[in-house]
Design a protein around this motif. Structure first.
Motif, PDB file in Angstrom:
ATOM      1  N   THR A 142      -1.927   7.081 -11.012  1.00  0.00           N
ATOM      2  CA  THR A 142      -1.544   5.622 -10.315  1.00  0.00           C
ATOM      3  C   THR A 142      -0.886   5.082 -11.510  1.00  0.00           C
ATOM      4  O   THR A 142      -1.603   4.674 -12.207  1.00  0.00           O
ATOM      5  N   PRO A 143       0.219   4.131 -11.481  1.00  0.00           N
ATOM      6  CA  PRO A 143       0.350   3.056 -12.182  1.00  0.00           C
ATOM      7  C   PRO A 143      -0.159   1.583 -11.558  1.00  0.00           C
ATOM      8  O   PRO A 143      -0.552   1.387 -10.408  1.00  0.00           O
ATOM      9  N   GLU A 144       0.518   1.064 -12.296  1.00  0.00           N
ATOM     10  CA  GLU A 144      -0.789  -0.869 -12.177  1.00  0.00           C
ATOM     11  C   GLU A 144       0.916  -1.393 -11.899  1.00  0.00           C
ATOM     12  O   GLU A 144       1.273  -1.424 -12.367  1.00  0.00           O
ATOM     13  N   VAL A 145       0.468  -1.924 -10.759  1.00  0.00           N
ATOM     14  CA  VAL A 145       1.558  -2.630 -10.001  1.00  0.00           C
ATOM     15  C   VAL A 145       1.484  -4.377 -10.429  1.00  0.00           C
ATOM     16  O   VAL A 145       0.246  -4.048  -9.724  1.00  0.00           O
ATOM     17  N   THR A 146       2.536  -4.946 -10.831  1.00  0.00           N
ATOM     18  CA  THR A 146       2.736  -6.514 -10.849  1.00  0.00           C
ATOM     19  C   THR A 146       3.984  -6.798 -10.157  1.00  0.00           C
ATOM     20  O   THR A 146       4.583  -6.851 -10.423  1.00  0.00           O
ATOM     21  N   LEU A 147       3.451  -7.900  -9.242  1.00  0.00           N
ATOM     22  CA  LEU A 147       4.807  -8.693  -9.349  1.00  0.00           C
ATOM     23  C   LEU A 147       4.641 -10.556  -9.689  1.00  0.00           C
ATOM     24  O   LEU A 147       3.808 -11.124  -9.468  1.00  0.00           O
ATOM     25  N   GLY A 150       2.555  10.237 -21.805  1.00  0.00           N
ATOM     26  CA  GLY A 150       3.257  10.973 -21.083  1.00  0.00           C
ATOM     27  C   GLY A 150       3.673   9.701 -20.180  1.00  0.00           C
ATOM     28  O   GLY A 150       4.137  10.393 -18.815  1.00  0.00           O
ATOM     29  N   THR A 151       3.038   8.863 -19.456  1.00  0.00           N
ATOM     30  CA  THR A 151       3.316   7.861 -18.899  1.00  0.00           C
ATOM     31  C   THR A 151       4.384   7.276 -19.473  1.00  0.00           C
ATOM     32  O   THR A 151       5.060   7.051 -20.080  1.00  0.00           O
ATOM     33  N   VAL A 152       4.757   6.707 -17.594  1.00  0.00           N
ATOM     34  CA  VAL A 152       6.290   5.822 -18.044  1.00  0.00           C
ATOM     35  C   VAL A 152       5.743   4.413 -17.726  1.00  0.00           C
ATOM     36  O   VAL A 152       5.426   4.183 -16.336  1.00  0.00           O
ATOM     37  N   VAL A 191       3.147   0.504 -13.946  1.00  0.00           N
ATOM     38  CA  VAL A 191       2.707   0.295 -15.655  1.00  0.00           C
ATOM     39  C   VAL A 191       2.100   1.319 -16.166  1.00  0.00           C
ATOM     40  O   VAL A 191       1.396   2.014 -15.392  1.00  0.00           O
ATOM     41  N   ALA A 192       2.649   1.771 -16.489  1.00  0.00           N
ATOM     42  CA  ALA A 192       2.151   3.619 -17.237  1.00  0.00           C
ATOM     43  C   ALA A 192       1.553   4.470 -16.399  1.00  0.00           C
ATOM     44  O   ALA A 192       0.267   5.511 -16.250  1.00  0.00           O
ATOM     45  N   GLY A 193       2.861   5.117 -14.855  1.00  0.00           N
ATOM     46  CA  GLY A 193       2.781   5.933 -14.138  1.00  0.00           C
ATOM     47  C   GLY A 193       3.296   7.343 -14.446  1.00  0.00           C
ATOM     48  O   GLY A 193       3.594   7.617 -15.890  1.00  0.00           O
ATOM     49  N   LYS A 194       2.710   8.402 -14.283  1.00  0.00           N
ATOM     50  CA  LYS A 194       3.389   9.656 -14.177  1.00  0.00           C
ATOM     51  C   LYS A 194       3.345  10.052 -13.140  1.00  0.00           C
ATOM     52  O   LYS A 194       1.973  10.486 -12.836  1.00  0.00           O
ATOM     53  N   PRO A 195       4.370  10.884 -12.663  1.00  0.00           N
ATOM     54  CA  PRO A 195       5.273  10.423 -13.397  1.00  0.00           C
ATOM     55  C   PRO A 195       6.108   8.520 -12.993  1.00  0.00           C
ATOM     56  O   PRO A 195       5.146   7.883 -12.618  1.00  0.00           O
ATOM     57  N   ALA A 196       7.144   8.829 -13.430  1.00  0.00           N
ATOM     58  CA  ALA A 196       7.857   8.019 -13.202  1.00  0.00           C
ATOM     59  C   ALA A 196       8.347   6.864 -11.760  1.00  0.00           C
ATOM     60  O   ALA A 196       7.903   8.071 -10.824  1.00  0.00           O
ATOM     61  N   MET A 221      -5.636  12.586 -12.004  1.00  0.00           N
ATOM     62  CA  MET A 221      -6.337  12.052 -13.012  1.00  0.00           C
ATOM     63  C   MET A 221      -7.563  11.259 -13.006  1.00  0.00           C
ATOM     64  O   MET A 221      -7.515  10.315 -12.527  1.00  0.00           O
ATOM     65  N   GLY A 222      -8.752  11.853 -13.331  1.00  0.00           N
ATOM     66  CA  GLY A 222     -10.123  12.090 -12.605  1.00  0.00           C
ATOM     67  C   GLY A 222     -10.403  12.983 -11.808  1.00  0.00           C
ATOM     68  O   GLY A 222     -11.343  12.043 -11.499  1.00  0.00           O
ATOM     69  N   LYS A 223     -10.129  13.540 -10.946  1.00  0.00           N
ATOM     70  CA  LYS A 223      -9.795  14.014 -10.254  1.00  0.00           C
ATOM     71  C   LYS A 223     -11.269  15.693 -10.521  1.00  0.00           C
ATOM     72  O   LYS A 223     -10.751  15.664 -12.108  1.00  0.00           O
TER      73      LYS A 223
END
Length: 210
Positions: free
Chosen positions: A128-133, A172-174, A146-151, A31-33
């Motif tokens: 690309t999902p946003e990753v947190t820990l 459609g994101t997961v 968070v909110a990646g596609k695909p999962a 997305m964005g390309k």
């Protein structure tokens, strides 16, 4: 951006077009390309039609008639999807930029005296999902993609006692959430590894004493 499929061997391409009639390509794109979808013309055509089939939308058609040098559009409202240039010069389609709503099927229909020939793209938009820990108050460590596609896929080093769940969103994101604990394992630092088609990430965290 170059087309995802192109060949200089026009003789071979003509054979493939005539005998296969339909060519379909799966194309994952971030997305964005920007995307350019090629319509490989290897025979004398009368009319070219791009058919765009997107989720929950009427089919959009962009047509070019060579004899009269005319273009026509039906149900096409997305201004980001256009001809690369004038259709009499270039019959390729472009998407600038690609959005999550552009996930779908794009087909170039070549109308020729011998019949119709098709070249299609199954466009899969990647997000690309946003990753947190983080570690919660009860000592459980939570890793989220968070909110990646695909999962995304989440794994841990070392392995712990984990519960993983997914939440699907309307676009459609997961979101994938994995919560783990390592009670009685004498572990001081853990790593969350997130695997995704857009790239992999690893995050470390030092465990607080419980």
């Amino acid at each position: 951006m170059l087309c995802p499929w192109r060949t200089a061997n026009l003789g071979l391409l003509l054979i493939l077009t005539v005998f296969l009639v339909t060519v379909n390509i799966s194309w994952p794109i971030l997305m964005g390309k920007n995307a350019v979808l090629c319509c490989p013309i290897t025979l004398k055509y009368l009319i070219i039609t791009w058919e765009i089939i997107l989720k929950d939308q009427p089919s959009c058609k962009k047509a070019y008639k060579k004899e009269t040098n005319e273009t026509k559009e039906t149900n096409c409202t997305d201004e980001r999807i256009t001809w690369v240039s004038r259709p009499d010069q270039n019959l390729d389609l472009q998407i600038r930029p690609v959005a999550i709503t552009h996930d779908g099927y794009y087909r170039c229909i070549m109308g020729a005296p011998g019949g119709n020939f098709y070249h299609g793209y199954h466009l899969e938009v990647l997000v690309t999902p946003e990753v947190t820990l983080f570690q919660s108050r009860n000592g459980t460590v939570v890793c989220k993609a968070v909110a990646g596609k695909p999962a995304a896929q989440i794994s841990w080093i070392p392995e712990g006692d984990c519960v993983t769940e997914q939440k699907c969103w309307n676009n459609g994101t997961v979101t994938v959430k994995s919560a783990c604990h390592w009670e009685g394992h004498n572990v001081s630092t853990v790593t969350c590894r997130v695997s995704h088609l857009t790239g992999n990430r690893s995050l470390d965290i030092e465990l607080l004493p419980g």
